[in-house]
Design a protein around this motif. Structure first.
Motif, PDB file in Angstrom:
ATOM      1  N   LYS A  16       0.834  -1.210   0.000  1.00  0.00           N
ATOM      2  CA  LYS A  16       0.000   0.000   0.000  1.00  0.00           C
ATOM      3  C   LYS A  16       0.863   1.252   0.000  1.00  0.00           C
ATOM      4  CE  LYS A  16      -3.814   2.194   2.466  1.00  0.00           C
ATOM      5  NZ  LYS A  16      -4.722   2.100   3.624  1.00  0.00           N
ATOM      6  N   ALA A  19       2.228   1.620  -3.463  1.00  0.00           N
ATOM      7  CA  ALA A  19       1.157   2.048  -4.372  1.00  0.00           C
ATOM      8  C   ALA A  19       0.919   3.550  -4.264  1.00  0.00           C
ATOM      9  CB  ALA A  19      -0.132   1.280  -4.074  1.00  0.00           C
ATOM     10  N   LEU A  25      -0.785   5.692  -7.010  1.00  0.00           N
ATOM     11  CA  LEU A  25      -2.176   5.255  -7.021  1.00  0.00           C
ATOM     12  C   LEU A  25      -2.939   6.071  -5.986  1.00  0.00           C
ATOM     13  CD1 LEU A  25      -1.835   1.368  -7.254  1.00  0.00           C
ATOM     14  CD2 LEU A  25      -2.082   3.032  -9.099  1.00  0.00           C
ATOM     15  N   TYR A  27      -6.171   5.638  -4.524  1.00  0.00           N
ATOM     16  CA  TYR A  27      -7.396   4.913  -4.181  1.00  0.00           C
ATOM     17  C   TYR A  27      -7.653   4.904  -2.690  1.00  0.00           C
ATOM     18  CZ  TYR A  27      -6.680   3.072  -8.886  1.00  0.00           C
ATOM     19  OH  TYR A  27      -6.485   2.946 -10.237  1.00  0.00           O
ATOM     20  N   SER A  33     -13.287   3.797  -2.283  1.00  0.00           N
ATOM     21  CA  SER A  33     -12.086   3.569  -3.078  1.00  0.00           C
ATOM     22  C   SER A  33     -11.094   2.651  -2.339  1.00  0.00           C
ATOM     23  CB  SER A  33     -11.415   4.886  -3.477  1.00  0.00           C
ATOM     24  OG  SER A  33     -11.037   5.637  -2.361  1.00  0.00           O
ATOM     25  N   TYR A  37      -9.729  -0.825  -3.864  1.00  0.00           N
ATOM     26  CA  TYR A  37      -8.312  -1.193  -3.858  1.00  0.00           C
ATOM     27  C   TYR A  37      -8.123  -2.557  -3.193  1.00  0.00           C
ATOM     28  CZ  TYR A  37      -3.435  -1.452  -2.468  1.00  0.00           C
ATOM     29  OH  TYR A  37      -2.152  -1.889  -2.266  1.00  0.00           O
ATOM     30  N   GLN A  38      -8.716  -2.735  -2.017  1.00  0.00           N
ATOM     31  CA  GLN A  38      -8.536  -3.973  -1.268  1.00  0.00           C
ATOM     32  C   GLN A  38      -9.060  -5.182  -2.045  1.00  0.00           C
ATOM     33  OE1 GLN A  38      -6.729  -4.146   1.511  1.00  0.00           O
ATOM     34  NE2 GLN A  38      -6.922  -6.369   1.370  1.00  0.00           N
ATOM     35  N   HIS A  40      -9.270  -5.551  -5.285  1.00  0.00           N
ATOM     36  CA  HIS A  40      -8.349  -5.831  -6.390  1.00  0.00           C
ATOM     37  C   HIS A  40      -6.999  -6.337  -5.887  1.00  0.00           C
ATOM     38  CE1 HIS A  40     -11.471  -3.719  -8.548  1.00  0.00           C
ATOM     39  NE2 HIS A  40     -10.974  -4.270  -9.645  1.00  0.00           N
ATOM     40  N   TYR A  41      -6.589  -5.849  -4.731  1.00  0.00           N
ATOM     41  CA  TYR A  41      -5.354  -6.344  -4.126  1.00  0.00           C
ATOM     42  C   TYR A  41      -5.496  -7.839  -3.823  1.00  0.00           C
ATOM     43  CZ  TYR A  41      -1.330  -6.775  -1.037  1.00  0.00           C
ATOM     44  OH  TYR A  41      -0.147  -7.176  -0.472  1.00  0.00           O
ATOM     45  N   TRP A  46      -0.976  -5.371  -7.570  1.00  0.00           N
ATOM     46  CA  TRP A  46      -0.153  -4.477  -6.753  1.00  0.00           C
ATOM     47  C   TRP A  46       0.594  -5.174  -5.612  1.00  0.00           C
ATOM     48  CZ3 TRP A  46      -5.534  -2.499  -6.692  1.00  0.00           C
ATOM     49  CH2 TRP A  46      -5.831  -1.828  -7.884  1.00  0.00           C
TER      50      TRP A  46
END
Length: 118
Positions: A16, A19, A25, A27, A33, A37-38, A40-41, A46
């Motif tokens: 993070k 990122a 990033l 987000y 947001s 992010y979480q 997609h992580y 990422w």
């Protein structure tokens, strides 16, 4: 961020920070947001500190910003990494037990120095 602080963080916290501070990033401004992010992580995006392909994106980004990098493999589990602008710059190497982690911490350290110059 000091190396001692970095090594206390878990992988997700490190990723993070990279990122936000290296990759830019953005987000993290609202709960929605952050959730995006979480999610997609968790799907595998990422993972800069644990996935060399993601760490390579850091090398590409900083290369596009005309930054140079020197990486040394001292042993199977010891890597040094340093980002700089000019050949004459003082090089401050970061050491870690994985290449991707060394790249991440060196990039964060470099960005921190860059901000201090401004």
């Amino acid at each position: 961020m000091e190396s001692s602080e970095w090594f206390k963080l878990d992988i997700a916290e490190k990723d993070k920070l990279v990122a936000m501070n290296v990759m830019g990033l953005n987000y993290f401004n609202s709960p929605e947001s952050i959730d995006w992010y979480q999610q997609h992580y968790e799907l595998g995006l990422w993972h800069y500190t644990s996935n060399i392909q993601d760490a390579n994106k850091i090398l590409q980004k900083l290369s596009e910003e005309n930054k140079k990098v020197t990486i040394h493999m001292l042993s199977q589990n010891v890597f040094h990494c340093c980002f700089y602008e000019n050949e004459g710059d003082t090089k401050s190497f970061i050491s870690s037990n994985s290449l991707s982690d060394a790249i991440c911490l060196a990039a964060i350290q470099y960005k921190k120095k860059e901000l201090q110059k401004k």
